[in-house]
Design a protein around this motif. Structure first.
Motif, PDB file in Angstrom:
ATOM      1  N   ALA A 164       0.830  -1.207   0.000  1.00  0.00           N
ATOM      2  CA  ALA A 164       0.000   0.000   0.000  1.00  0.00           C
ATOM      3  C   ALA A 164       0.866   1.260   0.000  1.00  0.00           C
ATOM      4  CB  ALA A 164      -0.943   0.005   1.200  1.00  0.00           C
ATOM      5  N   ASP A 165       1.978   1.232   0.751  1.00  0.00           N
ATOM      6  CA  ASP A 165       2.891   2.379   0.784  1.00  0.00           C
ATOM      7  C   ASP A 165       3.443   2.669  -0.607  1.00  0.00           C
ATOM      8  OD1 ASP A 165       2.603   2.427   3.584  1.00  0.00           O
ATOM      9  OD2 ASP A 165       4.303   1.065   3.849  1.00  0.00           O
ATOM     10  N   VAL A 166       3.848   1.601  -1.285  1.00  0.00           N
ATOM     11  CA  VAL A 166       4.408   1.739  -2.633  1.00  0.00           C
ATOM     12  C   VAL A 166       3.366   2.305  -3.584  1.00  0.00           C
ATOM     13  CG1 VAL A 166       5.470   0.530  -4.578  1.00  0.00           C
ATOM     14  CG2 VAL A 166       5.976  -0.189  -2.235  1.00  0.00           C
ATOM     15  N   ALA A 167       2.186   1.698  -3.587  1.00  0.00           N
ATOM     16  CA  ALA A 167       1.146   2.103  -4.529  1.00  0.00           C
ATOM     17  C   ALA A 167       0.714   3.549  -4.306  1.00  0.00           C
ATOM     18  CB  ALA A 167      -0.053   1.172  -4.418  1.00  0.00           C
ATOM     19  N   VAL A 168       0.556   3.950  -3.061  1.00  0.00           N
ATOM     20  CA  VAL A 168       0.108   5.316  -2.766  1.00  0.00           C
ATOM     21  C   VAL A 168       1.109   6.346  -3.268  1.00  0.00           C
ATOM     22  CG1 VAL A 168      -0.306   6.964  -0.896  1.00  0.00           C
ATOM     23  CG2 VAL A 168      -1.404   4.722  -0.842  1.00  0.00           C
ATOM     24  N   ARG A 169       2.401   6.130  -3.011  1.00  0.00           N
ATOM     25  CA  ARG A 169       3.388   7.121  -3.476  1.00  0.00           C
ATOM     26  C   ARG A 169       3.539   7.096  -4.990  1.00  0.00           C
ATOM     27  NH1 ARG A 169       8.120   4.425  -4.664  1.00  0.00           N
ATOM     28  NH2 ARG A 169       8.763   2.690  -3.313  1.00  0.00           N
ATOM     29  N   VAL A 170       3.426   5.915  -5.598  1.00  0.00           N
ATOM     30  CA  VAL A 170       3.534   5.816  -7.058  1.00  0.00           C
ATOM     31  C   VAL A 170       2.365   6.547  -7.730  1.00  0.00           C
ATOM     32  CG1 VAL A 170       3.349   4.217  -9.007  1.00  0.00           C
ATOM     33  CG2 VAL A 170       4.903   3.712  -7.116  1.00  0.00           C
ATOM     34  N   LEU A 171       1.157   6.299  -7.265  1.00  0.00           N
ATOM     35  CA  LEU A 171      -0.011   6.945  -7.870  1.00  0.00           C
ATOM     36  C   LEU A 171       0.004   8.446  -7.628  1.00  0.00           C
ATOM     37  CD1 LEU A 171      -2.814   4.344  -7.041  1.00  0.00           C
ATOM     38  CD2 LEU A 171      -1.444   4.560  -9.126  1.00  0.00           C
ATOM     39  N   SER A 172       0.504   8.866  -6.480  1.00  0.00           N
ATOM     40  CA  SER A 172       0.619  10.296  -6.195  1.00  0.00           C
ATOM     41  C   SER A 172       1.610  10.964  -7.148  1.00  0.00           C
ATOM     42  CB  SER A 172       1.058  10.508  -4.746  1.00  0.00           C
ATOM     43  OG  SER A 172       1.250  11.880  -4.468  1.00  0.00           O
ATOM     44  N   ALA A 173       2.760  10.308  -7.363  1.00  0.00           N
ATOM     45  CA  ALA A 173       3.754  10.846  -8.291  1.00  0.00           C
ATOM     46  C   ALA A 173       3.205  10.884  -9.712  1.00  0.00           C
ATOM     47  CB  ALA A 173       5.025  10.000  -8.236  1.00  0.00           C
ATOM     48  N   ARG A 174       2.488   9.833 -10.090  1.00  0.00           N
ATOM     49  CA  ARG A 174       1.865   9.814 -11.421  1.00  0.00           C
ATOM     50  C   ARG A 174       0.897  10.977 -11.593  1.00  0.00           C
ATOM     51  NH1 ARG A 174      -3.028   6.008 -12.035  1.00  0.00           N
ATOM     52  NH2 ARG A 174      -3.710   7.708 -10.654  1.00  0.00           N
ATOM     53  N   ASP A 175       0.036  11.193 -10.620  1.00  0.00           N
ATOM     54  CA  ASP A 175      -0.943  12.278 -10.716  1.00  0.00           C
ATOM     55  C   ASP A 175      -0.252  13.636 -10.795  1.00  0.00           C
ATOM     56  OD1 ASP A 175      -2.916  10.379 -10.566  1.00  0.00           O
ATOM     57  OD2 ASP A 175      -3.421  10.769  -8.462  1.00  0.00           O
ATOM     58  N   GLU A 176       0.799  13.797 -10.009  1.00  0.00           N
ATOM     59  CA  GLU A 176       1.549  15.060 -10.007  1.00  0.00           C
ATOM     60  C   GLU A 176       2.137  15.364 -11.380  1.00  0.00           C
ATOM     61  OE1 GLU A 176       5.825  16.652  -8.255  1.00  0.00           O
ATOM     62  OE2 GLU A 176       4.741  15.093  -7.139  1.00  0.00           O
ATOM     63  N   LEU A 177       2.738  14.358 -11.992  1.00  0.00           N
ATOM     64  CA  LEU A 177       3.409  14.596 -13.265  1.00  0.00           C
ATOM     65  C   LEU A 177       2.440  14.604 -14.443  1.00  0.00           C
ATOM     66  CD1 LEU A 177       6.729  12.632 -12.711  1.00  0.00           C
ATOM     67  CD2 LEU A 177       6.269  15.064 -12.437  1.00  0.00           C
ATOM     68  N   LEU A 178       1.397  13.766 -14.406  1.00  0.00           N
ATOM     69  CA  LEU A 178       0.414  13.798 -15.495  1.00  0.00           C
ATOM     70  C   LEU A 178      -0.285  15.150 -15.577  1.00  0.00           C
ATOM     71  CD1 LEU A 178      -1.503  10.379 -15.641  1.00  0.00           C
ATOM     72  CD2 LEU A 178       0.108  11.327 -17.304  1.00  0.00           C
ATOM     73  N   ALA A 179      -0.459  15.792 -14.429  1.00  0.00           N
ATOM     74  CA  ALA A 179      -1.116  17.106 -14.410  1.00  0.00           C
ATOM     75  C   ALA A 179      -0.289  18.169 -15.127  1.00  0.00           C
ATOM     76  CB  ALA A 179      -1.375  17.535 -12.970  1.00  0.00           C
ATOM     77  N   GLN A 180       0.998  17.887 -15.324  1.00  0.00           N
ATOM     78  CA  GLN A 180       1.893  18.868 -15.954  1.00  0.00           C
ATOM     79  C   GLN A 180       1.971  18.734 -17.465  1.00  0.00           C
ATOM     80  OE1 GLN A 180       5.746  18.695 -14.012  1.00  0.00           O
ATOM     81  NE2 GLN A 180       4.811  18.504 -11.986  1.00  0.00           N
ATOM     82  N   VAL A 181       1.398  17.665 -18.026  1.00  0.00           N
ATOM     83  CA  VAL A 181       1.491  17.460 -19.470  1.00  0.00           C
ATOM     84  C   VAL A 181       0.115  17.666 -20.107  1.00  0.00           C
ATOM     85  CG1 VAL A 181       3.420  15.875 -19.223  1.00  0.00           C
ATOM     86  CG2 VAL A 181       1.104  14.969 -19.358  1.00  0.00           C
ATOM     87  N   PRO A 182       0.080  18.232 -21.307  1.00  0.00           N
ATOM     88  CA  PRO A 182      -1.217  18.464 -21.955  1.00  0.00           C
ATOM     89  C   PRO A 182      -1.838  17.168 -22.480  1.00  0.00           C
ATOM     90  CG  PRO A 182       0.579  19.104 -23.407  1.00  0.00           C
ATOM     91  CD  PRO A 182       1.207  18.760 -22.096  1.00  0.00           C
ATOM     92  N   TRP A 183      -3.153  17.218 -22.683  1.00  0.00           N
ATOM     93  CA  TRP A 183      -3.840  16.086 -23.303  1.00  0.00           C
ATOM     94  C   TRP A 183      -3.303  15.883 -24.714  1.00  0.00           C
ATOM     95  CZ3 TRP A 183      -6.467  12.992 -20.278  1.00  0.00           C
ATOM     96  CH2 TRP A 183      -6.963  13.498 -19.068  1.00  0.00           C
ATOM     97  N   GLY A 184      -3.254  14.646 -25.138  1.00  0.00           N
ATOM     98  CA  GLY A 184      -2.670  14.326 -26.432  1.00  0.00           C
ATOM     99  C   GLY A 184      -1.189  14.005 -26.349  1.00  0.00           C
ATOM    100  N   SER A 185      -0.636  13.961 -25.121  1.00  0.00           N
ATOM    101  CA  SER A 185       0.795  13.714 -24.927  1.00  0.00           C
ATOM    102  C   SER A 185       1.079  12.234 -24.693  1.00  0.00           C
ATOM    103  CB  SER A 185       1.319  14.499 -23.718  1.00  0.00           C
ATOM    104  OG  SER A 185       1.191  15.888 -23.901  1.00  0.00           O
ATOM    105  N   THR A 186       2.320  11.866 -25.000  1.00  0.00           N
ATOM    106  CA  THR A 186       2.829  10.539 -24.671  1.00  0.00           C
ATOM    107  C   THR A 186       3.989  10.698 -23.709  1.00  0.00           C
ATOM    108  OG1 THR A 186       2.196   9.557 -26.784  1.00  0.00           O
ATOM    109  CG2 THR A 186       3.933   8.455 -25.557  1.00  0.00           C
ATOM    110  N   VAL A 187       3.896  10.004 -22.590  1.00  0.00           N
ATOM    111  CA  VAL A 187       4.918  10.066 -21.558  1.00  0.00           C
ATOM    112  C   VAL A 187       5.513   8.675 -21.378  1.00  0.00           C
ATOM    113  CG1 VAL A 187       5.376  10.613 -19.138  1.00  0.00           C
ATOM    114  CG2 VAL A 187       3.648  11.913 -20.404  1.00  0.00           C
ATOM    115  N   CYS A 188       6.815   8.611 -21.169  1.00  0.00           N
ATOM    116  CA  CYS A 188       7.481   7.331 -20.908  1.00  0.00           C
ATOM    117  C   CYS A 188       8.078   7.363 -19.510  1.00  0.00           C
ATOM    118  CB  CYS A 188       8.579   7.063 -21.928  1.00  0.00           C
ATOM    119  SG  CYS A 188       9.452   5.492 -21.680  1.00  0.00           S
ATOM    120  N   LEU A 189       7.781   6.343 -18.723  1.00  0.00           N
ATOM    121  CA  LEU A 189       8.337   6.212 -17.374  1.00  0.00           C
ATOM    122  C   LEU A 189       9.178   4.943 -17.312  1.00  0.00           C
ATOM    123  CD1 LEU A 189       8.608   6.649 -14.292  1.00  0.00           C
ATOM    124  CD2 LEU A 189       6.383   5.514 -14.044  1.00  0.00           C
TER     125      LEU A 189
END
Length: 269
Positions: A164-189
């Protein structure tokens, strides 16, 4: 390996047979595409070659692992136009992220819009194994303890993270960074197995982190080294919510590109 869930992961393909290449295609203007890459094979010589728990510690790539990372970067460049590259700060992931970024920069050198990244984020590190670090599964750590960690999202061995600790921080980081890219973008992690599993499971709707949750099915999501997975997030229908995500879809997961002779690296790989 992962066949049960992988059949669910292929709604956009004609069958569920594994392939080695990402699906090509322009990202719709209401979608954000997230390409997930696990780092390549690691060098376990410091552990006597044993496949022990190492988690979020610094463990270098093997020569084969560097070649695997190059193969993933090559295949992504052949089929995808990446706008942003993210990475775990651990060197085995950042190496692959640098290769993805270099291949994409070469591909889009004539374009005015620059590639962003690699951007490292602590939220994408692999699980901290605590006192399990360097121990051999099934021998120095019992099979029952391992099964409990896989099953119980709140089970924390001494000094380690729960799933749960892993998933919560991973999803939080994902939300933080996805909010910075416009729709129609491709991101690689470029990151790790449990990071990728958490993101895929969330998109599948099977990441149950409640007190009574059972996360054992996450093991069915097969994520080999240097494999590629793709998740797409569709914009919600609320016109006033510019960053809101509606539907989530896993295009596929765990597809490992073949290593070719051209996938050597500058350090002798």
């Amino acid at each position: 390996s992962g066949t049960h869930i992988r059949k669910v992961l292929t709604p956009r393909t004609a069958d569920s047979s594994p392939t080695t290449e990402p699906l090509p295609g322009v990202v719709p203007s209401n979608v954000k595409r997230l390409i997930l890459v696990r780092h390549g094979e690691v060098d376990l010589s410091q552990f006597g070659g044993r496949k022990v728990f190492y988690g979020g510690a610094e463990v270098p790539l093997s020569q084969q692992g560097r070649r695997e990372a190059a193969a993933a970067a090559r295949v992504i460049a052949e089929h995808e136009r990446v706008d942003v590259v993210w990475a775990s700060p651990l060197s085995r992931a950042s190496f692959g992220a640098e290769l993805v970024a270099a291949a994409q920069a070469k591909k889009r050198q004539a374009e005015a819009r620059p590639l962003i990244g690699p951007v490292a984020h602590e939220g994408f590190k692999e699980v901290n194994r605590g006192e399990w670090f360097g121990k051999f599964p099934g021998v120095e750590v019992s099979a029952d303890e391992i099964a409990r960690w896989n099953r119980d999202p709140d089970f924390r061995p001494p000094g380690s993270e729960a799933l749960a600790d892993v998933a919560v921080r991973v999803l939080s980081a994902r939300d933080e960074l996805l909010a910075q890219v416009p729709w129609g973008s491709t991101v690689c992690l470029v990151s790790h197995m449990w990071v990728t599993r958490s993101l895929v499971a969330d998109a599948l709707g099977c990441l149950d982190l409640t007190t009574q949750g059972d996360t054992s099915k996450l093991q069915d999501i097969d994520i080999p080294t240097a494999s590629i997975s793709v998740v797409e997030y569709t914009r919600c229908s609320d016109p006033f919510d510019t960053h809101g995500i509606g539907a989530k879809a896993v295009v596929y997961a765990g597809r490992k590109p073949p290593v070719e002779k051209s996938d050597g690296d500058a350090r002798g790989g």
